[in-house]
Motif scaffolding. Sequence first.
Motif, PDB file in Angstrom:
ATOM      1  N   GLU A  99       1.140  -1.323   0.542  1.00 32.25           N
ATOM      2  CA  GLU A  99       0.059  -0.057  -0.335  1.00 32.25           C
ATOM      3  C   GLU A  99       0.845   1.110   0.027  1.00 32.25           C
ATOM      4  N   LEU A 100       0.960   1.936  -1.036  1.00 31.93           N
ATOM      5  CA  LEU A 100       1.592   3.748  -1.103  1.00 31.93           C
ATOM      6  C   LEU A 100       0.308   4.462  -0.846  1.00 31.93           C
ATOM      7  N   LYS A 101       0.845   5.517  -0.240  1.00 28.83           N
ATOM      8  CA  LYS A 101      -0.145   6.547   0.109  1.00 28.83           C
ATOM      9  C   LYS A 101       0.658   8.007   0.220  1.00 28.83           C
ATOM     10  N   THR A 102       0.417   9.333  -0.704  1.00 25.98           N
ATOM     11  CA  THR A 102       0.583  10.395  -0.041  1.00 25.98           C
ATOM     12  C   THR A 102      -0.730  10.836   0.983  1.00 25.98           C
ATOM     13  N   LEU A 103      -0.432  12.150   0.614  1.00 25.41           N
ATOM     14  CA  LEU A 103      -1.449  13.026   1.090  1.00 25.41           C
ATOM     15  C   LEU A 103      -2.828  12.869   0.618  1.00 25.41           C
ATOM     16  N   SER A 104      -2.795  12.975  -0.891  1.00 30.55           N
ATOM     17  CA  SER A 104      -3.694  12.881  -1.708  1.00 30.55           C
ATOM     18  C   SER A 104      -3.634  11.751  -2.326  1.00 30.55           C
ATOM     19  N   GLU A 105      -3.430  10.726  -3.006  1.00 30.98           N
ATOM     20  CA  GLU A 105      -3.217   9.714  -3.541  1.00 30.98           C
ATOM     21  C   GLU A 105      -3.170   8.470  -2.455  1.00 30.98           C
ATOM     22  N   LYS A 106      -3.990   7.751  -2.680  1.00 30.46           N
ATOM     23  CA  LYS A 106      -3.532   5.658  -2.300  1.00 30.46           C
ATOM     24  C   LYS A 106      -3.267   4.593  -2.977  1.00 30.46           C
ATOM     25  N   TRP A 107      -2.446   4.125  -3.231  1.00 29.00           N
ATOM     26  CA  TRP A 107      -3.013   3.175  -4.443  1.00 29.00           C
ATOM     27  C   TRP A 107      -1.890   1.318  -3.427  1.00 29.00           C
ATOM     28  N   LYS A 108      -2.723   0.362  -4.058  1.00 29.99           N
ATOM     29  CA  LYS A 108      -1.971  -1.031  -3.638  1.00 29.99           C
ATOM     30  C   LYS A 108      -1.562  -1.578  -5.283  1.00 29.99           C
ATOM     31  N   VAL A 109      -1.080  -1.685  -4.687  1.00 33.61           N
ATOM     32  CA  VAL A 109       0.455  -2.229  -5.950  1.00 33.61           C
ATOM     33  C   VAL A 109       1.406  -3.827  -5.811  1.00 33.61           C
ATOM     34  N   LEU A 110       0.855  -4.789  -6.431  1.00 28.50           N
ATOM     35  CA  LEU A 110       0.787  -5.810  -6.795  1.00 28.50           C
ATOM     36  C   LEU A 110       2.773  -5.908  -7.402  1.00 28.50           C
ATOM     37  N   PHE A 111       3.775  -6.274  -6.289  1.00 30.79           N
ATOM     38  CA  PHE A 111       5.165  -6.072  -7.798  1.00 30.79           C
ATOM     39  C   PHE A 111       5.630  -8.075  -7.638  1.00 30.79           C
ATOM     40  N   ASP A 112       5.555  -8.837  -8.527  1.00 33.31           N
ATOM     41  CA  ASP A 112       6.413  -9.492  -8.222  1.00 33.31           C
ATOM     42  C   ASP A 112       8.145  -9.275  -7.852  1.00 33.31           C
ATOM     43  N   ALA A 113       8.874 -10.484  -7.543  1.00 29.97           N
ATOM     44  CA  ALA A 113       9.752 -10.585  -7.151  1.00 29.97           C
ATOM     45  C   ALA A 113      10.835  -9.149  -7.642  1.00 29.97           C
ATOM     46  N   ASP A 114      10.407  -9.222  -8.764  1.00 27.67           N
ATOM     47  CA  ASP A 114      12.187  -8.821  -9.418  1.00 27.67           C
ATOM     48  C   ASP A 114      11.501  -7.417  -9.789  1.00 27.67           C
ATOM     49  N   GLY A 115      10.803  -6.753  -9.029  1.00 24.66           N
ATOM     50  CA  GLY A 115      10.052  -5.327  -9.146  1.00 24.66           C
ATOM     51  C   GLY A 115       8.967  -4.684 -10.093  1.00 24.66           C
ATOM     52  N   ASN A 116       8.768  -5.929 -11.161  1.00 21.17           N
ATOM     53  CA  ASN A 116       7.560  -5.692 -12.189  1.00 21.17           C
ATOM     54  C   ASN A 116       5.960  -5.454 -11.319  1.00 21.17           C
ATOM     55  N   VAL A 117       5.648  -4.699 -11.850  1.00 20.29           N
ATOM     56  CA  VAL A 117       3.852  -4.545 -11.561  1.00 20.29           C
ATOM     57  C   VAL A 117       2.937  -4.964 -12.029  1.00 20.29           C
ATOM     58  N   LEU A 118       2.337  -5.659 -11.362  1.00 18.47           N
ATOM     59  CA  LEU A 118       1.576  -6.524 -11.431  1.00 18.47           C
ATOM     60  C   LEU A 118      -0.019  -6.728 -11.578  1.00 18.47           C
ATOM     61  N   SER A 119      -0.188  -5.561 -10.952  1.00 23.65           N
ATOM     62  CA  SER A 119      -1.177  -4.996 -10.516  1.00 23.65           C
ATOM     63  C   SER A 119      -1.233  -3.699 -10.244  1.00 23.65           C
ATOM     64  N   LYS A 120      -1.862  -2.491  -9.719  1.00 25.82           N
ATOM     65  CA  LYS A 120      -2.499  -1.704  -9.788  1.00 25.82           C
ATOM     66  C   LYS A 120      -3.916  -1.259  -9.282  1.00 25.82           C
ATOM     67  N   LYS A 121      -3.787  -0.917  -8.090  1.00 31.59           N
ATOM     68  CA  LYS A 121      -5.516  -0.377  -8.380  1.00 31.59           C
ATOM     69  C   LYS A 121      -5.447   1.035  -7.286  1.00 31.59           C
ATOM     70  N   ALA A 122      -5.641   2.187  -7.216  1.00 32.35           N
ATOM     71  CA  ALA A 122      -6.419   3.459  -6.626  1.00 32.35           C
ATOM     72  C   ALA A 122      -7.330   2.983  -5.572  1.00 32.35           C
ATOM     73  N   ASP A 123      -6.855   3.347  -3.914  1.00 33.70           N
ATOM     74  CA  ASP A 123      -7.218   2.627  -3.265  1.00 33.70           C
ATOM     75  C   ASP A 123      -8.606   3.635  -2.342  1.00 33.70           C
TER      76      ASP A 123
END
Length: 149
Positions: free
Chosen positions: A125-149
């Motif tokens: 879960e990644l946050k700033t004051l105005s944004e919040k994302w749930k991001v799924l990474f593989d072990a190599d750092g590739n983004v598998l999915s990204k969803k606004a929360d």
Amino acid sequence: MKNKILIGAFALFLTLGTAYGRDIPQSQVPSVVVNNFQQKFPKASDVEWEMDGEMFKVEFELGLLGQDHEVWYDKMGKLIRHKEEISSTELPQKVSDKIKSDYNGFRTSDVDKITEGGKVSYKVELKTLSEKWKVLFDADGNVLSKKAD
């Protein structure tokens, strides 16, 4: 007519509610599932079982800090999926580097390591004051999915 529709919808809701996400006592879990769980996680505490569709889901804590775990077993006792809470310092370097480059200024919270079918991924879960994302990474750092929360 409206009453029949409402009654039917309510009955369907009750049926679905009892089929998924239903807490069950350990005595209702097949012994092969319980034995495999106890062998793999002998120091588990605060153990709670539930039915998740056709799977047996067990939520528990491990370690001094009580890190949360969720494990799914099939009816034969095979571990299908393991989700464990980890700290952001336990992320692979490639995942940390990807977060630093693509999510500069975001704060990392609620990090889970997910092992399923021999593959490991990391839900962050990644946050700033105005944004919040749930991001799924593989072990190599590739983004598998990204969803606004």
